[in-house]
Design a protein around this motif. Structure first.
Motif, mmCIF file in Angstrom:
data_model
loop_
_atom_site.group_PDB
_atom_site.id
_atom_site.type_symbol
_atom_site.label_atom_id
_atom_site.label_comp_id
_atom_site.label_asym_id
_atom_site.label_seq_id
_atom_site.Cartn_x
_atom_site.Cartn_y
_atom_site.Cartn_z
ATOM 1 N N THR A 110 30.479 -26.052 18.870
ATOM 2 C CA THR A 110 31.584 -25.976 19.836
ATOM 3 C C THR A 110 31.575 -27.172 20.784
ATOM 4 N N TYR A 116 43.271 -16.447 20.574
ATOM 5 C CA TYR A 116 41.964 -16.403 21.239
ATOM 6 C C TYR A 116 41.745 -15.059 21.955
ATOM 7 N N ILE A 147 39.527 -29.297 16.741
ATOM 8 C CA ILE A 147 39.774 -28.419 15.593
ATOM 9 C C ILE A 147 39.197 -27.037 15.838
ATOM 10 N N HIS A 148 39.872 -26.057 15.279
ATOM 11 C CA HIS A 148 39.375 -24.671 15.271
ATOM 12 C C HIS A 148 39.143 -24.261 13.824
ATOM 13 N N GLY A 149 38.079 -23.512 13.597
ATOM 14 C CA GLY A 149 37.859 -22.940 12.272
ATOM 15 C C GLY A 149 37.494 -21.478 12.402
ATOM 16 N N ARG A 199 32.989 -24.294 8.905
ATOM 17 C CA ARG A 199 32.363 -24.333 10.234
ATOM 18 C C ARG A 199 31.295 -25.427 10.286
ATOM 19 N N THR A 221 33.945 -30.347 25.122
ATOM 20 C CA THR A 221 34.091 -28.990 24.569
ATOM 21 C C THR A 221 35.542 -28.512 24.597
ATOM 22 N N GLY A 222 36.225 -28.748 25.698
ATOM 23 C CA GLY A 222 37.611 -28.291 25.828
ATOM 24 C C GLY A 222 38.603 -29.108 25.021
ATOM 25 N N PHE A 225 37.322 -19.528 30.975
ATOM 26 C CA PHE A 225 38.110 -20.671 30.513
ATOM 27 C C PHE A 225 39.341 -20.273 29.694
ATOM 28 N N LYS A 242 43.881 -28.878 16.677
ATOM 29 C CA LYS A 242 44.368 -28.539 18.012
ATOM 30 C C LYS A 242 45.223 -29.687 18.580
ATOM 31 N N ARG A 279 33.583 -32.728 14.744
ATOM 32 C CA ARG A 279 33.435 -32.863 16.200
ATOM 33 C C ARG A 279 32.373 -33.891 16.559
ATOM 34 N N LEU A 335 42.173 -22.730 28.250
ATOM 35 C CA LEU A 335 42.154 -22.875 26.793
ATOM 36 C C LEU A 335 43.521 -22.568 26.185
ATOM 37 N N ASN A 358 37.926 -30.299 21.595
ATOM 38 C CA ASN A 358 37.080 -30.484 20.407
ATOM 39 C C ASN A 358 37.869 -30.491 19.100
ATOM 40 N N LEU A 368 38.526 -13.917 23.499
ATOM 41 C CA LEU A 368 37.965 -14.682 24.628
ATOM 42 C C LEU A 368 38.676 -14.374 25.948
#
Ligand code: RTP
Length: 142
Positions: free
Chosen positions: A85, A43, A108-110, A79, A103-104, A51, A3, A96, A55, A106, A46
């Motif tokens: 998260t 996303y 990397i996304h997987g 993961r 949290t906002g 958020f 990210k 992480r 995000l 963090n 979500l």
């Protein structure tokens, strides 16, 4: 995906290195400046969360490194390598847990399932950007 905070903090090689050292195979990678629309599509599940605007503003604020990794159990293991998260709830040794605290942000996304990985790969990559190759098994590669 690394990210914006991971890229801005210079953690790209650190993160890629963890997947490489574990033995996973890089299939595709690119630096992308996501549009707000691409961030929202990514996303999409979500959208109803409070958020979501923050995000998606954040995800589209600066370049990200989109990647595809392959190998045995990559979704679940990826993961696990990434951690929870909330970085404060991520075990030491996870990406992480070692490198983030918020949290906002963090880093990397997987993908959370094979199905979402397939959707996300199609969203971020064209077919011709995915490289199919065998890992060399010569003895000088460890
Ligand atoms: P990701 O999709 O980024 O890999 O993260 P995840 O599965 O661990 O978490 P998810 O629930 O899908 O949330 C996506 C991202 O939204 C941010 N988030 N903020 N309460 C909050 O403010 C909040 N909760 C989640 C995080 O950056 C999370 O990675």
């Amino acid at each position: 995906m690394i990210k914006p905070d991971g890229v801005q903090r210079g953690l790209v090689s650190e993160i890629i290195g963890r997947f490489e050292r574990r033995g996973y195979r890089l299939v595709a990678m690119k630096l992308v400046q996501p549009s707000k629309q691409l961030a929202e599509q990514h996303y999409d599940d979500l959208r109803e969360r409070s958020f979501f605007p923050v995000l998606t503003d954040f995800l589209s604020s600066s370049p990200v490194v989109a990647m595809v990794w392959s190998g045995e159990d990559i979704v679940v293991q990826g993961r696990a390598m990434i951690g929870a998260t909330n970085p404060l709830k991520s075990a030491p040794g996870t990406i992480r847990g070692d490198l983030a605290i918020v949290t906002g942000k963090n880093i990397i996304h997987g993908s959370d399932s094979v199905e979402s990985a397939e959707k996300e790969i199609a969203l971020w990559f064209n077919d011709d950007e995915l490289c199919t190759y065998e890992k060399c098994t010569e003895t000088w590669i460890y």
